[in-house]
Scaffold this active site. Structure first.
Site, short mmCIF file in Angstrom:
data_model
loop_
_atom_site.label_atom_id
_atom_site.label_comp_id
_atom_site.label_asym_id
_atom_site.label_seq_id
_atom_site.Cartn_x
_atom_site.Cartn_y
_atom_site.Cartn_z
N HIS A 123 43.88 42.52 42.52
CA HIS A 123 44.85 42.24 41.26
C HIS A 123 44.86 43.33 40.39
CE1 HIS A 123 45.61 40.14 37.17
NE2 HIS A 123 45.79 38.99 37.91
N ASP A 199 35.23 41.78 41.31
CA ASP A 199 36.04 40.89 40.45
C ASP A 199 35.66 39.61 41.19
OD1 ASP A 199 38.20 39.23 39.52
OD2 ASP A 199 39.61 40.68 40.22
N GLN A 202 38.35 34.81 40.88
CA GLN A 202 38.72 33.53 41.91
C GLN A 202 37.60 32.88 42.64
OE1 GLN A 202 41.59 32.34 41.67
NE2 GLN A 202 42.91 33.79 40.79
N LYS A 225 40.16 29.96 34.38
CA LYS A 225 40.25 29.68 35.74
C LYS A 225 39.14 28.68 35.87
CE LYS A 225 42.68 34.01 37.02
NZ LYS A 225 43.94 33.87 36.84
N CYS A 367 50.28 39.53 40.30
CA CYS A 367 49.69 40.78 39.65
C CYS A 367 49.18 41.51 40.83
CB CYS A 367 48.77 40.15 38.73
SG CYS A 367 49.57 39.44 37.38
#
Lengths: 409, 158
Positions: A123, A199, A202, A225, A367
């Site tokens: 991302h 990261d 998600q 999220k 993104c």
């Protein structure tokens, strides 16, 4: 215990309404999830009963606000296996978390020619801060490639990590849905003498997560999220790294002393929390974490994995070669989303027609423009799920695709 | 809530399925500009060939959604053969129509707009896009890119 979607939906006020006369079929949680009433109540309750600035006032409601804010930090940290609250820094979002790493650790540790390794499916949040450092100081970026079916290619890992100072990769692609072998990469990175940033934006909402088990040195994720509010994210990092790092933003709260000729930073974690923090948002995020814990993250993972499997199977059965699902086709290798192309119809047009059916999906480059170029597309349509989605939602997506076909073919 | 029929008019779908003036022109003598829609990653390249102050050819390359592709296609037919000044006026009128703020003006301004709109011909079919604010950028991508090309063509050192 399996997730009872009918009961779960009742906890989310947004599903009490119809949108444009249609049942709301929300398949865009990977962009931002909906919020259960418990999260709204936690934030409302705080503003209604005990709002005051934290770590400042010496009076009852300020003490209570401070207690709740720090309790939120412990709860949110514990949710990802981070048991030392000093290592849990509240940020604005995962973008800020990665900017913090790049600006603070990166500027103190990286110079011309130093290598940072990313993957080809990052991302922009875990890409642009490094590009900025490349421009500013001449660091060198290397990218781990992808296999044909959209997995992280680890076949050349040892060579690609040689001489690296930092490996910074996503745990789950926001476009392909691919879960990456974080532990394998982390072990190889550590063997090569590099640190590892992950990261988890998600990952954390969908898969039980332990920062220690992942082998991460830095780990970022974001509240909105994972059923929490916007405006709050987290950076977890190992204490000795954070202690050695200079502060990121300067201002109130992050100091222990300020003189006319200098300052001393505060203790961890406040050293990295300049200014009044997002207090209500931290409480909201803690309530979201509690909500997910009540459902059980193992159950959440099983529920969403089953939805991914159903989506892949049912859409492929219905549309055959007319639908192309990007990324690996086994649900166990994915988080809670699929990206797809359908009959050459532009994702914007697809999304517009789907909206007419009450079906919300994301259309765009997500993104992740370098990944879009790798896939050879300008954009994809993406459907993503959370605890409030079920098989009829996927069926509604399929029905809406039939209508898009009618209009554009 | 606006319906899809406001957006996907038949003439728009026709230009989408059968885009006019697709292709490239040799640069130079033509001038090329590329524009990006940061929202969806679409990109378009507009080629403009002028003789004196007249636009003798326009070609379009790139990819995009039905709205951006049909808007570009209609634009190419609308400006081909016009002088640069005339083309600028069409751009200005079209962008006015695409402005969500313009739509809220009342009185003289609205009347002036509706006179000008008559000159747009088929392009008026794109008026429905304004009801879908996120898609305005799709419709204006080729126009902004074309306007940049005109600026470059009109620049003294060209």
């Amino acid at each position: 215990m399996a997730i009872d979607v009918t009961a779960v939906k009742k906890d989310f006020p947004i599903f009490d309404q119809e949108v444009g006369g249609k049942r709301l079929v929300f398949l865009d949680s990977a962009a931002s999830s909906q919020k259960p009433r418990a999260v709204l109540d936690a934030m409302d309750g705080y503003y209604s009963t005990t709002h005051a600035n934290v770590h400042r006032g010496v009076y009852a409601i300020a003490e209570e606000a401070t207690r709740l804010y720090e309790l939120a930090r412990r709860r949110v940290g514990a949710f990802v296996g981070a048991d030392d609250p000093a290592e849990v820094i509240f940020t604005k979002n995962v973008t800020e978390s990665f900017n913090l790493i790049a600006y603070s650790w990166g500027r103190a540790n990286l110079g011309r020619g130093d290598v940072v390794v990313l993957s080809s499916m990052e991302h922009h949040a875990n890409l642009v801060p490094w590009l900025q450092l490349a421009e500013e100081r001449g660091i060198v970026l290397r990218y781990l490639g992808l296999t044909d079916d959209g997995r992280l290619d680890t076949s050349e890992l040892e060579r690609e990590l040689d001489g690296a100072r930092l490996v910074s990769i996503t745990a789950c692609s926001n476009v392909l849905g691919t879960l990456t072998p974080v532990r394998e990469v982390a072990d190889a990175a550590h063997a090569a003498g590099a640190l590892v940033a992950v990261d988890g934006a998600q990952l954390v909402p969908h898969v039980p997560t332990e920062v220690g088990a992942l082998g991460a040195d830095f780990f970022g994720f974001t509240g909105h999220k994972m059923l929490g509010p916007t405006g709050i994210g987290v950076l977890w990092a190992r204490r000795e790294l954070l202690e050695a790092m200079p502060p990121f933003l300067g201002g109130g709260e992050m100091i222990s002393d300020v003189r006319t000729d200098g300052f001393s930073p505060a203790e961890l974690p406040w050293k990295f929390e300049a200014g009044t923090p997002p207090i209500a948002e931290a409480l909201g995020l803690a309530a979201a974490v509690e909500y997910l814990e009540k459902l059980g993250m193992d159950a959440v993972r099983e529920h969403e994995k089953a939805l991914s499997a159903y989506a892949i199977a049912s859409l492929t059965e219905r549309f055959g070669d007319d639908i192309k699902i990007h990324g690996p086709l086994d649900a166990g290798s994915r988080g809670g989303l699929i990206s797809f192309a359908f009959k050459g119809i532009h994702p914007h047009d697809l999304s517009q027609v789907l909206d007419e059916h009450g079906v919300c999906v994301r259309a765009g480059h997500h993104c992740a423009k370098p990944l879009m170029r790798h896939l050879g597309v300008a954009a994809t349509a993406r459907a993503s799920w959370s605890v409030y989605n079920d098989e009829p939602d996927i069926d509604a997506l399929g029905d809406a695709l039939v209508d898009a076909d009618r209009i554009f073919s | 809530m606006p319906g899809l029929e406001d957006l996907y008019r038949e003439i728009i779908l026709d230009h989408y399925r059968n885009p006019r003036n697709r292709g490239e022109l040799p640069v130079p003598p033509a001038h090329a500009e590329t524009g990006f829609n940061p929202l969806c990653g679409d990109e378009i390249t507009v080629y403009v060939q002028t003789e004196g102050d007249r636009i003798v050819d326009v070609k379009l390359a790139g990819q995009g959604c039905s709205i951006s592709q049909s808007s570009a296609s209609m634009m190419s037919t609308a400006v081909k053969g016009k002088t640069i000044d005339e083309a600028r006026r069409v751009v200005s009128t079209f962008k006015g129509m695409m402005s969500v703020h313009e739509q809220r003006l009342g009185g003289d301004e609205a009347e002036r707009s509706s006179d000008a709109l008559a000159e747009l011909g088929d392009l008026v079919a794109l008026q429905g896009v304004v009801k879908f604010p996120v898609r305005i950028k799709c419709a204006t991508l080729s126009w902004n890119t074309f306007a940049q090309a005109l600026d470059a063509v009109g620049a003294p050192n060209h």
